[in-house]
Motif scaffolding. Structure first.
Motif, PDB file in Angstrom:
ATOM      1  N   SER A  56       0.842  -1.190   0.000  1.00 58.59           N
ATOM      2  CA  SER A  56       0.000   0.000   0.000  1.00 58.59           C
ATOM      3  C   SER A  56       0.878   1.241   0.000  1.00 58.59           C
ATOM      4  N   LEU A  57       0.505   2.240  -0.786  1.00 56.48           N
ATOM      5  CA  LEU A  57       1.277   3.481  -0.818  1.00 56.48           C
ATOM      6  C   LEU A  57       1.179   4.222   0.512  1.00 56.48           C
ATOM      7  N   ASP A  58       0.040   4.110   1.165  1.00 56.91           N
ATOM      8  CA  ASP A  58      -0.148   4.794   2.447  1.00 56.91           C
ATOM      9  C   ASP A  58       0.588   4.103   3.582  1.00 56.91           C
ATOM     10  N   ASN A  59       0.605   2.774   3.537  1.00 60.12           N
ATOM     11  CA  ASN A  59       1.283   1.995   4.564  1.00 60.12           C
ATOM     12  C   ASN A  59       1.877   0.758   3.898  1.00 60.12           C
ATOM     13  N   ALA A 111      -2.115  -4.004  -0.638  1.00 61.05           N
ATOM     14  CA  ALA A 111      -3.064  -3.252  -1.449  1.00 61.05           C
ATOM     15  C   ALA A 111      -3.780  -4.200  -2.396  1.00 61.05           C
TER      16      ALA A 111
END
Length: 296
Positions: free
Chosen positions: A94-97, A102
């Motif tokens: 995931s780009l956020d975490n 993802a």
């Protein structure tokens, strides 16, 4: 120099999409028919993935594998069946975490990845040894996972075909052989042209061959436009070969291959010009009898 070779046809794969080519086999009937026709054209081995018939997306459903195998075997066409265990090893951070998966992540336990092998007992099962970036995902094949998969593959009398994408994968194979996880001599498949792995050129293939464990039967293939040049190179170096819509969807530049069969026919024609003839399925089994763990 060996005048005969074992030709594998990889009929559908899990990366090629129906949007890229309308000729991709999707349903169990289409996949089985593709394998049967490829065998009639000279392929001794059919490398098989399955797809969701409704969506065309990769699947690991055992009933789909069973239907494909039953259709092939009931046809009376003799071909060595090679089932994939590749799906289930992809992680999309995931780009956020980045610790979280993802959309598109498919990581499964080793038991899940080989459940269809344990159930259906094909003659060959691929065993990927790569951990690498691939497209938008990281392919992860941890040594502990590979170890468990190999144990289960051998337990049903199936032999692993070790798919290696870079030199470190061959190093892992040697370590697993030394530890007794893999039974030598092992069958290797050198996979070329995947970004960040082995390049698709003669020097790289010659290098890959040079670091394989001595006495290993091996094959190689390249994806895309280098499929046929590297087919010839693999044979010239003493290896076996592979073609199919999993690896390449074109017959010529801008001309889609209308079937796996036309790719097999071209492979046979090219190697015949070099003085080589394809093995039958029976001859391929005799060749495979030297592989550790072969019990058919």
């Amino acid at each position: 120099m060996r005048r005969k070779y074992m030709l594998t046809c990889a009929v559908t794969g899990n990366i090629t999409t129906p949007e890229q080519t309308p000729h991709l086999p999707i349903t169990p009937e289409q996949i089985a028919n593709a394998a049967i026709e490829a065998a009639k054209a000279g392929a001794a081995v059919a490398h098989i993935h399955v797809r969701d018939p409704a969506t065309g997306k990769p699947s690991m459903e055992i009933p789909l594998y069973r239907e494909v195998i039953d259709r092939i075997r009931s046809s009376g066409t003799d071909v060595v069946i090679n089932l994939t265990t590749g799906p289930g090893g992809r992680f999309v951070p995931s780009l956020d975490n980045p610790r979280q998966a993802a959309a598109g992540s498919t990581l499964m336990s080793p038991e899940q990845r080989v459940a269809h092998i344990v159930e259906l007992k094909p003659e060959i099962a691929t065993l990927d040894l790569n951990t690498m970036w691939s497209g938008s995902a990281v392919v992860i094949n941890a040594p502990w996972s590979v170890t468990k998969m190999a144990e289960l593959i051998y337990s049903v009398g199936t032999i692993p075909e070790l798919e290696v994408f870079d030199s470190g994968d061959i190093g892992l194979a040697k370590k697993l052989m030394a530890d007794g996880v893999l039974k030598g001599p092992c069958l290797f498949q050198v996979c070329m042209g995947i970004r960040y792995g082995f390049d698709w050129d003669p020097a790289t293939l010659n290098y890959a061959k040079s670091i394989l464990p001595p006495g290993s039967p091996w094959a190689a293939f390249a994806i895309g436009r280098m499929e046929f040049p590297m087919l010839a190179q693999a044979w010239l170096l003493g290896g076996h070969v592979r073609v199919g819509l999993e690896d390449n969807i074109y017959l010529n530049k801008g001309e889609l291959a209308v079937s796996n069969t036309v790719l097999v026919e071209r492979a046979v024609r090219i190697l015949r010009e070099l003085g080589a003839e394809p093995m039958t399925a029976a001859e391929a089994r005799a060749e495979l009898s030297q592989v550790g763990g072969w019990s058919r």
